[in-house]
Design an enzyme around this catalytic site. Structure first.
Site, mmCIF file in Angstrom:
data_model
loop_
_atom_site.group_PDB
_atom_site.id
_atom_site.type_symbol
_atom_site.label_atom_id
_atom_site.label_comp_id
_atom_site.label_asym_id
_atom_site.label_seq_id
_atom_site.Cartn_x
_atom_site.Cartn_y
_atom_site.Cartn_z
ATOM 1 N N HIS A 1 80.132 10.000 -1.240
ATOM 2 C CA HIS A 1 81.128 11.020 -1.594
ATOM 3 C C HIS A 1 80.469 12.157 -2.366
ATOM 4 O O HIS A 1 80.654 13.348 -2.040
ATOM 5 C CB HIS A 1 82.221 10.361 -2.444
ATOM 6 N N GLU A 2 79.686 11.816 -3.383
ATOM 7 C CA GLU A 2 79.045 12.844 -4.198
ATOM 8 C C GLU A 2 77.966 13.591 -3.417
ATOM 9 O O GLU A 2 77.740 14.785 -3.650
ATOM 10 C CB GLU A 2 78.461 12.227 -5.466
ATOM 11 N N HIS B 1 79.583 16.345 -1.584
ATOM 12 C CA HIS B 1 79.780 17.489 -2.483
ATOM 13 C C HIS B 1 78.488 18.291 -2.648
ATOM 14 O O HIS B 1 78.505 19.526 -2.647
ATOM 15 C CB HIS B 1 80.254 17.014 -3.852
#
Length: 236
Positions: free
Chosen positions: A136-137, A140
């Site tokens: 997820h990060e 980003h």
């Protein structure tokens, strides 16, 4: 500005030497990464952090998180794939700036453009959840480099959150079935992605509340949900 579950905005120069119990979860993490990367430090701040770090006994508390991180960086197809694409865009993420720490807020992790990635060891139950959070990060990080994401723009924020929840695997249908049962099977994936995006945008200090967060997510939903870059497709 960092991307996390609370998505608060902080500048690297705003370092504090307050005791850990007086800091928000995000502020503690931001300060921790600043000390570890050496960004914007003075001697007083370094000494303060060394004292706080020892008091929290972080090496023992984060051991399993560090082991899981290292395993994922070596063996996880998703993490390896995203790390490669971040590098191709000029990003420099590695074990020195993908850090495990204790977070006061109930979140799994966060991304800061200058400081790297946080993995919240006290909220991560197992290495497979860690894989989803790290992926997820990394989405980003990819979006920040590829699309010049500006989190003061709520549409930008909503889009990267939609993509991160969609591409990381955290909303895979099997996970949602375990949480909510078999009902509404066909919509579980989209419901999870939308819910997570709304909650994150809602926490943005530039967002007025749940209604605006929902409206912004709805505005960018179609284009961002259908954008699977750098993956060719998403397996749900």
């Amino acid at each position: 500005m960092a991307i996390s579950s609370d998505d608060s905005q902080h500048k690297p120069s705003e370092l504090s030497t307050s005791s850990p119990e007086k800091l928000t979860g995000f502020e503690w993490w931001r300060r921790s990464l600043a000390y570890r990367t050496g960004l914007g430090l003075n001697e007083q701040e370094q000494k303060q952090y060394e004292h706080d770090y020892t008091a929290k006994n972080l090496p023992d508390m984060c051991k399993s998180c560090v082991e899981g991180r290292d395993w994922m960086l070596q063996y996880s197809p998703t993490v390896i794939f995203m790390m490669d694409h971040v590098r191709k865009l000029g990003g420099n993420l590695n074990v020195t700036n993908i850090n495990c720490d204790v977070c006061d807020d109930t979140k799994g992790g966060g991304f800061h453009p200058e400081m790297g990635i946080l993995l919240c060891s006290n909220w991560i139950r197992n290495k497979w959840q860690l894989e989803d959070i790290l992926a997820h990060e990394l989405v980003h990080a990819y979006d920040y480099l590829k699309f010049k994401v500006d989190l003061t723009n709520l549409k930008h924020h909503a889009c990267t959150e939609i993509r991160a929840s969609m591409l990381s695997g955290e909303c895979r249908i099997f996970n949602e079935i375990k949480k909510t049962g078999l009902g509404n099977f066909g919509s579980k994936f989209q419901t999870c992605v939308r819910r997570r995006a709304v909650l994150s945008v809602q926490a943005n200090p530039n967002c007025s509340g749940p209604e605006e967060a929902q409206r912004v997510v709805d505005t960018v939903w179609q284009s961002c949900f259908n954008d699977t870059r750098p993956f060719e497709q998403v397996y749900r």
